[in-house]
Structure formats: C-alpha cells, structure tokens
Design a protein around this motif. Structure first.
Motif, PDB file in Angstrom:
ATOM      1  N   VAL A 136       1.119 -62.379  -4.474  1.00 18.14           N
ATOM      2  CA  VAL A 136       0.740 -61.916  -5.806  1.00 18.14           C
ATOM      3  C   VAL A 136      -0.731 -62.177  -6.110  1.00 18.14           C
ATOM      4  O   VAL A 136      -1.448 -61.284  -6.601  1.00 18.14           O
ATOM      5  N   CYS A 137      -1.218 -63.380  -5.827  1.00 14.79           N
ATOM      6  CA  CYS A 137      -2.562 -63.762  -6.283  1.00 14.79           C
ATOM      7  C   CYS A 137      -3.678 -62.938  -5.648  1.00 14.79           C
ATOM      8  O   CYS A 137      -4.549 -62.427  -6.370  1.00 14.79           O
ATOM      9  N   PRO A 138      -3.719 -62.751  -4.316  1.00 15.53           N
ATOM     10  CA  PRO A 138      -4.768 -61.891  -3.759  1.00 15.53           C
ATOM     11  C   PRO A 138      -4.679 -60.450  -4.256  1.00 15.53           C
ATOM     12  O   PRO A 138      -5.703 -59.793  -4.478  1.00 15.53           O
ATOM     13  N   ILE A 178       4.787 -66.364 -11.689  1.00 14.31           N
ATOM     14  CA  ILE A 178       3.450 -66.726 -11.234  1.00 14.31           C
ATOM     15  C   ILE A 178       2.534 -66.668 -12.458  1.00 14.31           C
ATOM     16  O   ILE A 178       2.588 -65.709 -13.227  1.00 14.31           O
ATOM     17  N   THR A 179       1.709 -67.691 -12.652  1.00 18.74           N
ATOM     18  CA  THR A 179       0.787 -67.727 -13.786  1.00 18.74           C
ATOM     19  C   THR A 179      -0.644 -67.624 -13.280  1.00 18.74           C
ATOM     20  O   THR A 179      -1.065 -68.405 -12.421  1.00 18.74           O
ATOM     21  N   ALA A 180      -1.383 -66.651 -13.806  1.00 15.86           N
ATOM     22  CA  ALA A 180      -2.756 -66.394 -13.357  1.00 15.86           C
ATOM     23  C   ALA A 180      -3.713 -66.504 -14.537  1.00 15.86           C
ATOM     24  O   ALA A 180      -3.422 -66.054 -15.648  1.00 15.86           O
ATOM     25  N   GLU A 181      -4.859 -67.096 -14.267  1.00 19.86           N
ATOM     26  CA  GLU A 181      -5.905 -67.267 -15.277  1.00 19.86           C
ATOM     27  C   GLU A 181      -6.974 -66.187 -15.087  1.00 19.86           C
ATOM     28  O   GLU A 181      -7.444 -65.958 -13.969  1.00 19.86           O
ATOM     29  N   ILE A 182      -7.344 -65.542 -16.191  1.00 22.78           N
ATOM     30  CA  ILE A 182      -8.396 -64.525 -16.158  1.00 22.78           C
ATOM     31  C   ILE A 182      -9.584 -65.009 -16.983  1.00 22.78           C
ATOM     32  O   ILE A 182      -9.425 -65.423 -18.141  1.00 22.78           O
ATOM     33  N   LEU A 241      -3.509 -59.478  -7.207  1.00 20.20           N
ATOM     34  CA  LEU A 241      -4.007 -59.454  -8.583  1.00 20.20           C
ATOM     35  C   LEU A 241      -5.527 -59.503  -8.607  1.00 20.20           C
ATOM     36  O   LEU A 241      -6.169 -58.845  -9.436  1.00 20.20           O
ATOM     37  N   ASN A 242      -6.111 -60.270  -7.714  1.00 21.50           N
ATOM     38  CA  ASN A 242      -7.575 -60.340  -7.632  1.00 21.50           C
ATOM     39  C   ASN A 242      -8.159 -58.964  -7.316  1.00 21.50           C
ATOM     40  O   ASN A 242      -9.181 -58.554  -7.889  1.00 21.50           O
ATOM     41  N   ASN A 243      -7.519 -58.223  -6.423  1.00 20.84           N
ATOM     42  CA  ASN A 243      -7.964 -56.869  -6.096  1.00 20.84           C
ATOM     43  C   ASN A 243      -7.831 -55.932  -7.296  1.00 20.84           C
ATOM     44  O   ASN A 243      -8.689 -55.078  -7.535  1.00 20.84           O
ATOM     45  N   VAL A 244      -6.736 -56.106  -8.033  1.00 19.90           N
ATOM     46  CA  VAL A 244      -6.508 -55.257  -9.211  1.00 19.90           C
ATOM     47  C   VAL A 244      -7.604 -55.482 -10.250  1.00 19.90           C
ATOM     48  O   VAL A 244      -8.126 -54.525 -10.849  1.00 19.90           O
ATOM     49  N   LEU A 245      -7.983 -56.738 -10.476  1.00 25.45           N
ATOM     50  CA  LEU A 245      -9.035 -57.038 -11.452  1.00 25.45           C
ATOM     51  C   LEU A 245     -10.347 -56.358 -11.074  1.00 25.45           C
ATOM     52  O   LEU A 245     -11.117 -55.939 -11.943  1.00 25.45           O
ATOM     53  N   GLY A 246     -10.608 -56.252  -9.780  1.00 25.22           N
ATOM     54  CA  GLY A 246     -11.839 -55.632  -9.324  1.00 25.22           C
ATOM     55  C   GLY A 246     -11.850 -54.127  -9.400  1.00 25.22           C
ATOM     56  O   GLY A 246     -12.907 -53.502  -9.201  1.00 25.22           O
ATOM     57  N   ILE A 282     -12.805 -62.179 -13.620  1.00 24.22           N
ATOM     58  CA  ILE A 282     -12.480 -62.794 -12.337  1.00 24.22           C
ATOM     59  C   ILE A 282     -11.171 -63.570 -12.466  1.00 24.22           C
ATOM     60  O   ILE A 282     -10.748 -63.944 -13.563  1.00 24.22           O
ATOM     61  N   LEU A 283     -10.548 -63.807 -11.318  1.00 22.38           N
ATOM     62  CA  LEU A 283      -9.307 -64.566 -11.271  1.00 22.38           C
ATOM     63  C   LEU A 283      -9.634 -66.043 -11.127  1.00 22.38           C
ATOM     64  O   LEU A 283     -10.364 -66.448 -10.221  1.00 22.38           O
ATOM     65  N   GLY A 284      -9.099 -66.853 -12.036  1.00 25.31           N
ATOM     66  CA  GLY A 284      -9.238 -68.298 -11.938  1.00 25.31           C
ATOM     67  C   GLY A 284      -8.068 -68.883 -11.168  1.00 25.31           C
ATOM     68  O   GLY A 284      -7.724 -68.416 -10.084  1.00 25.31           O
ATOM     69  N   ASP A 285      -7.434 -69.901 -11.740  1.00 19.07           N
ATOM     70  CA  ASP A 285      -6.259 -70.490 -11.099  1.00 19.07           C
ATOM     71  C   ASP A 285      -5.118 -69.477 -11.068  1.00 19.07           C
ATOM     72  O   ASP A 285      -4.898 -68.725 -12.023  1.00 19.07           O
ATOM     73  N   CYS A 286      -4.394 -69.465  -9.969  1.00 17.60           N
ATOM     74  CA  CYS A 286      -3.230 -68.587  -9.832  1.00 17.60           C
ATOM     75  C   CYS A 286      -2.153 -69.398  -9.135  1.00 17.60           C
ATOM     76  O   CYS A 286      -2.250 -69.680  -7.932  1.00 17.60           O
ATOM     77  N   THR A 287      -1.152 -69.821  -9.875  1.00 12.66           N
ATOM     78  CA  THR A 287      -0.192 -70.791  -9.364  1.00 12.66           C
ATOM     79  C   THR A 287       1.228 -70.420  -9.780  1.00 12.66           C
ATOM     80  O   THR A 287       1.448 -69.511 -10.584  1.00 12.66           O
TER      81      THR A 287
END
Length: 249
Positions: free
Chosen positions: A216-218, A152-156, A220-225, A169-174
């Motif tokens: 994974v993506c949601p 999974i590739t995520a943009e920060i 990861l978004n929580n982790v960033l916060g 913040i989380l950008g594209d996560c695909t």
C-alpha cells in the motif's frame, strides 16, 4: 402605435438601468450566486487517492501475495524468522500436507477516512481493507475461509521546494499495532482444521499487516505524485496555512 413603441423602449431602459444599479450583467439570474474555490476538498482528495490506489493495481497485488510460500518457509518479506508454520503442522498431521494454496480471495478497498492534525498542517489517511482469505487443499476445494480486516494509516504533508512550488509528500505510513480483525467464515468443526486455525491466526496477526503495508505505502506514494495539480495546490495551500478541512462524517 407610437405610444406602444414608446412604452416598450421605456420598459427596456428601465430593465437595463435596474440591472446596472444592482451590479449585475444583463441576462444573469440574481438568484444563483457565483461559487469559487473547492467545495468538498476532503472528498475530492480521498476520492482521488482511492481511485489511484485501485487503478494502480492494489487489489491484484494483494491477491498475488505469496502467503503459501511464506507459511512454508516461515519467513516474512523482511527476512525475519516467524516459525515455519506448515512444516511444523504437517509433521504432526499428515492431512495438512494436502494444502496447495493460501490465497487472498476477494480483497476490497473500503471508504478512506481523513483526519487533520491539531495544528492543521498534516493529514492522516485511514486506508481500510477487507481481505477474504482461503486455505485450499487438493482434496477439498476450500478447507478454511477467513475474513481479515486491517487498516493502514498514512500521513500526508505539504512542502515547498527550492523553486517555491508546493506539493504533497508521504510521511509515516504504518499499520497501527493490533489493528487487524480475523473472522472465521467457514471450515471450523474438524479437530485438524481447528488446530490449523489456532496456529494460522497468530501467524497472520504477525505477518499480514507488514506484507500489506509494503504494497500500500509505495503505491500511495506514487498516487500522490500523479494527482491533479489543482487538487494538489488546493490541498497543500490549506495545509501550509493550517486551515481546517471540512471533513464530512
């Protein structure tokens, strides 16, 4: 005795004068320089993201993916019809009616990778996963064992809010297209099992990356916060100014 005392006082004054000339406080070893700022910001960030994903229940969520239900219903979580795989196969091979579970047995989060965009303002986190998958039956404990690897590739991105505070913040996560590898570990030999494998493999290629992405993506978004604010500030400051991270390979 007076001469000895005079010599001791003289040496003490000489030490103090030398230290003051060098601009060093007394007792500080001049060989050890003072270090300020993040020394391995990329490593600290990937370590914090990895720990956050694991402590947030990533592996348990992957183990609990309802693959058997999806195979029976022939639908992925978005509601898209993908075929009713087990229903088709069991109508041809009654042997496969004994399948009781399709489960991710031993998910692992591998070492995260980090790539910075050419302009320096974005980070791309590669999240590699290794999923051991079992097809179980009521007659045989494990009919088929697979090893599935996908990324999974995520943009920060760093942003500054209306109050001037910077945060991540989380950008594209695909999941990159075709970025899944399936290896057969055990089970192939019998014709019915090979038929199951031939149908199961393309099904997993189509559905599994999307299912994993939705976990994974949601998360990861929580982790960033919830990252340490010093780490967030240092990372965001680097990205806003387009400064290059030192990324160890």
């Amino acid at each position: 005795m007076f001469q000895i005392r005079g010599l001791i006082v003289f040496c003490g004054l000489l030490t103090q004068t030398t230290a003051q000339l060098q601009g060093l406080p007394l007792g500080l070893d001049p060989v050890l320089p003072l270090v300020s700022g993040p020394t391995d910001l990329a490593g600290s960030l990937t370590g914090a993201l990895s720990n956050g994903l694991l402590s947030g229940g990533l592996l348990d969520n992957l183990r609990n993916l309802p693959l058997l239900n999806i195979l029976n219903l022939g639908r992925d979580n978005s509601g898209g019809l993908v075929g009713g795989l087990l229903g088709r196969l069991t109508s041809q091979l009654s042997f496969l009616k004994n399948i009781v579970d399709v489960q991710i047995r031993s998910p692992q989060l591998l070492e995260l990778g980090l790539v910075q965009s050419p302009d320096g303002h974005r980070l791309y986190v590669n999240i590699p996963l290794d999923l051991g998958l079992d097809v179980k039956t009521s007659l045989v404990t494990s009919l088929l064992k697979l090893d599935v690897k996908l990324n999974i590739t995520a943009e920060i991105v760093a942003v500054r809010n209306e109050n001037g505070r910077i945060h991540l913040i989380l950008g594209d996560c695909t999941h990159p297209p075709g970025n899944i590898k399936i290896i057969v570990l055990d089970g192939v030999g019998l014709l019915p099992v090979q038929l199951l494998l031939d149908n199961l493999t393309p099904f997993l290629h189509i559905t599994l990356p999307g299912l994993v992405q939705r976990i994974v993506c949601p998360l990861l978004n929580n982790v960033l916060g919830s990252l340490d604010m010093t780490l967030v500030h240092d990372t965001a400051d680097q990205l806003i100014h387009g400064l290059q991270f030192v990324i160890k390979v």
